[in-house]
Write an enzyme that holds these catalytic residues in place. Structure first.
Site, PDB file in Angstrom:
ATOM      1  N   ALA A 328       0.836  -1.201   0.000  1.00 51.25           N
ATOM      2  CA  ALA A 328       0.000   0.000   0.000  1.00 51.25           C
ATOM      3  C   ALA A 328       0.874   1.255   0.000  1.00 51.25           C
ATOM      4  O   ALA A 328       1.961   1.264  -0.571  1.00 51.25           O
ATOM      5  CB  ALA A 328      -0.972  -0.037   1.177  1.00 51.25           C
ATOM      6  N   SER A 329       0.431   2.294   0.668  1.00 51.29           N
ATOM      7  CA  SER A 329       1.117   3.596   0.582  1.00 51.29           C
ATOM      8  C   SER A 329       2.432   3.647   1.335  1.00 51.29           C
ATOM      9  O   SER A 329       3.159   4.641   1.226  1.00 51.29           O
ATOM     10  CB  SER A 329       0.186   4.700   1.098  1.00 51.29           C
ATOM     11  N   THR A 330       2.761   2.601   2.122  1.00 51.50           N
ATOM     12  CA  THR A 330       4.053   2.608   2.812  1.00 51.50           C
ATOM     13  C   THR A 330       5.212   2.609   1.817  1.00 51.50           C
ATOM     14  O   THR A 330       6.349   2.943   2.179  1.00 51.50           O
ATOM     15  CB  THR A 330       4.189   1.384   3.736  1.00 51.50           C
TER      16      THR A 330
END
Length: 654
Positions: A328-330
């Site tokens: 995801a956005s990590t």
């Protein structure tokens, strides 16, 4: 008629007798010489051969198992020890009536019909003077009852042995693993490795985790005792005793207090937490929830207990190294770094975000998490506010080849090299990977999904922590590891004949001088080089502002800390959704709800701890509101302990 009388020829008969006697004497003499020759051959020429055979029948060398090495955490807290346990055995030849004895014992303690049947079966194929196990594990109450009534049961005895015990139970299982009974598969492997002789007296072997990885270190060296036996195999006396050398103790980088906080923070959730010291790769916390008690496997787990572990929450899975999740956005800080270093974007370049992204020739709208969009955004704002549209565009312009090449340098798509065997490489997608897996070409839409850490891309929490550690180290790579040091005992032998024939112990045979502490040698890999080293600082600063600025997605989780932190949140889709469909957790099954992800490090200017958190199928909110607070609790504990230790050191100095 005259009767004739034959006159004997005494001279001829005497000669005949003499010849026969001589021949008989020669025969006896020859046979006597043959007998003497055989006796000489047996007593002189073959003495050593038959003496050895005689000794083999009379003298037996029995192996003696070594004590397994102990495992400590970074502060000296004992995580794995050898605990005495008690079993009940019966020597048949000392018991008048077996059935009557079993009946009387059943009146004192509980003995199942299965245990009785196994005992009877074993007694038929075991010599009567040898003890036969009836109950393999007695509790303290049962030991007390039998001890009080011992005089009523001749031939019944309680055996004490050492078995592995994990004081913290499920708190350390996924890191330490456990030992279990050696099975046929283990024996075949030991034989292939030439180690079978070292396990002649050992019943258990490391099955998972550190217990398996450091089996050779923890096991120790086998000892032996020479005993004299009679023709039935009964031991008459001990002739000599060579004690085993205990296994080497090991200290870990793991902090049991951080483990406790991780367990508390993940209570009621499925997920994982891992914390690493970026300065050397030492693992500080490593917890997968739900977990299970490794002690269940030490004595042999029952089918009922094992079945209970096979539930939908999958406690047997080590989610830190085997759980695979969309990053995801990590992953956005690393994609931003790739964009800067490949001159695809700059710190000043801006992108208009209307709330979606479209490919030039495509009809599909790739939605941002804000329907109305973020307006004009820079790279810094895109990371802080987690703008999907910006990274859709960035990944499209970078292309999958550059993305895959860059992310491979940070360890995605391969195992980290941590010192346990149970680890997944997860998936770092590429053109070649998709062709090999699905026999399909790579599409631009695939690249767009990769831009926000979705699609085919999966990572383990440990990979996320490791990649973040490389980032904060500005390209320097340390393999993550548990081992901090080994404590190898140095022994000095005592030459004394007083111990011969006695039940010697380690103390009577050897004198321990000291523990030789051997620090772990950190495995450092070649560093990652950028075209411009300033790009490291630019990206790290975006992560700093993500938790320090009110508009950042991690601000709520880290507001008010006494330390300066940085991080990035992420919310990973478990199943794809139609482009015009809103996400409503209450309308989908729990297993299809989003995952919450978070990475963090602190202090910002000189990082000492890196954390990655993954929480499965959250009901409300995303990574910042679910996984962020878990990372915060771990860091709070870490810096509170550090502050306390600093005060104690100052006090002791004064």
């Amino acid at each position: 008629m005259v009767k004739r009388v034959s006159i004997k020829n005494h001279s001829a008969e005497a000669n005949l007798f003499a010849r026969r006697a001589f021949i008989t004497f020669i025969g006896v003499l020859v046979m006597l010489l043959i007998l003497i020759n055989n006796v000489y051959d047996l007593e002189v020429n073959s003495y050593e051969k038959y003496q050895t055979r005689s000794n083999e029948n009379r003298i037996k060398v029995l192996p003696v198992a070594p004590n397994r090495g102990l495992i400590y955490d970074r502060n000296g807290v004992l995580l794995a020890k050898n605990k005495p346990f008690y079993s009940l055995s019966i020597i048949p030849e000392q018991v008048k009536d077996i059935n009557e004895t079993l009946a009387k014992l059943s009146a004192i303690i509980e003995i199942s019909d299965e245990q009785k049947a196994d005992f009877i079966k074993n007694s038929k194929r075991t010599r009567r003077f040898k003890p036969i196990e009836l109950i393999s594990r007695l509790n303290d109450e049962e030991v007390a009852k039998i001890s009080v009534n011992q005089h009523l049961f001749p031939g019944v005895l309680i055996d004490a042995r050492l078995k592995r015990y994990y004081p913290f139970g499920d708190l350390t299982t996924h890191s330490l693993g456990y030992v279990g009974r050696i099975n046929r598969k283990d024996l075949i492997k030991l034989d292939q490795e030439g180690k079978a002789d070292d396990y002649k007296a050992t019943k258990d072997i490391g099955k998972l985790g550190l217990e398996k990885f450091y089996e050779d270190t923890l096991h120790g060296t086998i000892g032996h005792q020479e005993v004299e036996v009679n023709n039935q195999g009964r031991i008459l006396r001990t002739l000599s005793y060579t004690p085993p050398i205990p296994g080497t103790d090991i200290s870990l980088t793991l902090d049991i207090e951080l483990q406790m906080i991780a367990k508390r923070a993940l209570a009621g959730k499925r997920g994982a937490v891992v914390a690493i010291d970026p300065r050397d790769g030492g693992v500080l916390a490593f917890y997968s929830n739900p977990s299970y008690d490794g002690n269940l496997f030490v004595h042999g787990i029952s089918s009922k207990d094992y079945k209970a572990l096979q539930n939908r929450n999958r406690p047997l899975i080590n989610r830190v190294t085997k759980g695979t999740y969309p990053p995801a956005s990590t992953i956005k800080p690393l994609l931003g770094l790739a964009g800067l270093d490949n001159h695809t974007v700059t710190t000043s370049s801006k992108l208009w975000d209307p709330g979606f992204f479209k490919l030039k020739d495509g009809k599909r709208k790739y939605r941002d998490h804000l329907k109305w969009g973020h307006g004009w955004v820079t790279l810094e704002e895109a990371v802080m506010r987690s703008c999907n549209t910006y990274f859709y565009d960035l990944s499209y312009r970078l292309g999958i080849d550059k993305i895959s090449e860059t992310m491979a340098k940070f360890g995605f798509g391969e195992t980290t090299g941590i010192d346990i065997y149970e680890e997944s490489s997860a998936i770092l997608p590429s053109r070649g990977w998709k062709r090999a897996r699905y026999n399909q070409p790579w599409y631009h839409g695939d690249t767009v999904n990769i831009g926000i850490g979705q699609g085919f891309w999966t990572v383990t929490p440990l990979q996320l922590a490791q990649s973040t550690s490389i980032l904060v180290n500005k390209g320097q790579i340390f393999e993550p590891h548990f081992l901090a040091a080994t404590h190898e005992p140095i022994f000095s032998e005592i030459e004394s004949s007083d111990n011969i024939g006695t039940e010697a112990t380690e103390d009577t045979a050897f004198l321990s001088i000291e523990k030789n502490i051997v620090p772990f040698e950190v495995n450092e890999k070649p560093p990652i080089k950028l075209n411009n080293d300033r790009n490291w600082d630019i990206i790290l600063e975006t992560m700093h502002k993500t938790v320090s600025k009110p508009s950042g997605t991690g601000y709520g989780a880290f507001r008010g800390t006494t330390y300066d932190a940085a991080g990035k949140s992420g919310t990973g889709e478990v199943v794809g959704r139609a482009q015009d469909t809103d996400y409503d957790a209450t309308k989908i099954s729990e297993s299809n709800r989003d995952n919450a992800m978070f990475i963090a490090f602190a202090p910002f200017n000189a990082p000492e701890i890196v954390i990655a958190v993954a929480i499965e199928n959250v009901a409300v909110g995303g990574g910042g509101s679910n996984a962020g607070p878990v990372a915060r609790q771990i860091m709070d504990q870490y810096f509170a302990t550090k502050k306390l230790n600093s005060r104690n050191n100052d006090t002791s100095t004064d």
